[in-house]
Write a protein that holds these residues in place. Structure first.
Motif, PDB file in Angstrom:
ATOM      1  N   GLN A   1      39.510  32.081  37.778  1.00  0.00           N
ATOM      2  CA  GLN A   1      40.897  32.374  38.129  1.00  0.00           C
ATOM      3  C   GLN A   1      41.555  33.139  36.991  1.00  0.00           C
ATOM      4  O   GLN A   1      41.415  32.765  35.825  1.00  0.00           O
ATOM      5  CB  GLN A   1      41.654  31.077  38.383  1.00  0.00           C
TER       6      GLN A   1
ATOM      7  N   THR B   1      47.652  37.907  40.454  1.00  0.00           N
ATOM      8  CA  THR B   1      46.538  37.018  40.130  1.00  0.00           C
ATOM      9  C   THR B   1      45.267  37.593  40.724  1.00  0.00           C
ATOM     10  O   THR B   1      45.307  38.483  41.579  1.00  0.00           O
ATOM     11  CB  THR B   1      46.761  35.600  40.694  1.00  0.00           C
TER      12      THR B   1
ATOM     13  N   ASN C   1      42.290  27.686  34.277  1.00  0.00           N
ATOM     14  CA  ASN C   1      41.903  26.702  35.289  1.00  0.00           C
ATOM     15  C   ASN C   1      42.960  25.627  35.329  1.00  0.00           C
ATOM     16  O   ASN C   1      43.879  25.612  34.517  1.00  0.00           O
ATOM     17  CB  ASN C   1      40.489  26.137  35.047  1.00  0.00           C
TER      18      ASN C   1
ATOM     19  N   ILE D   1      40.669  36.795  41.194  1.00  0.00           N
ATOM     20  CA  ILE D   1      39.518  35.911  41.134  1.00  0.00           C
ATOM     21  C   ILE D   1      38.347  36.726  40.591  1.00  0.00           C
ATOM     22  O   ILE D   1      38.062  37.819  41.089  1.00  0.00           O
ATOM     23  CB  ILE D   1      39.151  35.356  42.531  1.00  0.00           C
TER      24      ILE D   1
END
Length: 173
Positions: free
Chosen positions: A96, A120, A154, A122
């Motif tokens: 993340q 954000t 995390n 991944i």
């Protein structure tokens, strides 16, 4: 008159002294036992396992970040552009990321913060391309400096690692 008591006590004292000092006077062919302490890292890991784990994590982090898009160094005002980065290296601790983009525009020999974009992402797959978005917000000409700060996080440790990338563009008509 002679009694057995003084001789008996003398014999007990001699035997006790011999037994007490027997470990020093006895066998001479045995090697002395060497007492060693564990290495400092092992001792630290035994005493402070969380801190030792953090040291191992820090040693294993070699994450790098590169802004890969737009590819051209010259862009045009109001043109839709895809901004994207490539993360390489050890990302096994988490997948993340928080992406913080700063766009600085130098129009008249003075660089100013022109725009901020947060998103954000991944870390997934082999390519590790992330933090991407498309925008047309650059609508003035000048030198554009794009700075991306990516933080791997995390839910437990919050921020695990932060890396930064920078790239220069020219916005022209």
């Amino acid at each position: 008159m002679y009694t057995k008591t003084p001789w008996f006590f003398s014999a007990v004292i001699v035997i006790a002294v011999m037994l007490f000092s027997g470990s020093k006077c006895g066998k001479t062919d045995e090697q002395p036992v060497e007492i060693t302490e564990p290495p400092a890292q092992e001792a630290a890991q035994e005493l402070f396992p969380d801190e030792a784990d953090e040291a191992v994590k820090a040693a294993n982090h070699n994450l790098t970040l590169t802004i890969i898009s737009p590819e051209e160094e010259k862009i045009y005002p109001g043109q839709a552009r895809m901004y994207e980065a490539l993360a390489e290296g050890n990302t096994k601790w988490s997948n993340q990321v928080n992406c913080h983009w700063d766009f600085y525009l130098n129009e008249n020999n003075e660089e100013v913060l022109y725009q901020i974009m947060d998103n954000t992402g991944i870390l997934s797959g082999e390519s590790k391309e992330l933090c991407g978005f498309t925008s047309t917000f650059i609508d003035r000409i000048g030198k554009l400096r794009v700075v991306l700060t990516m933080t791997v996080y995390n839910a437990i440790d919050d921020n695990l690692e932060t890396v930064t990338a920078e790239r220069l563009y020219t916005v022209a008509r």
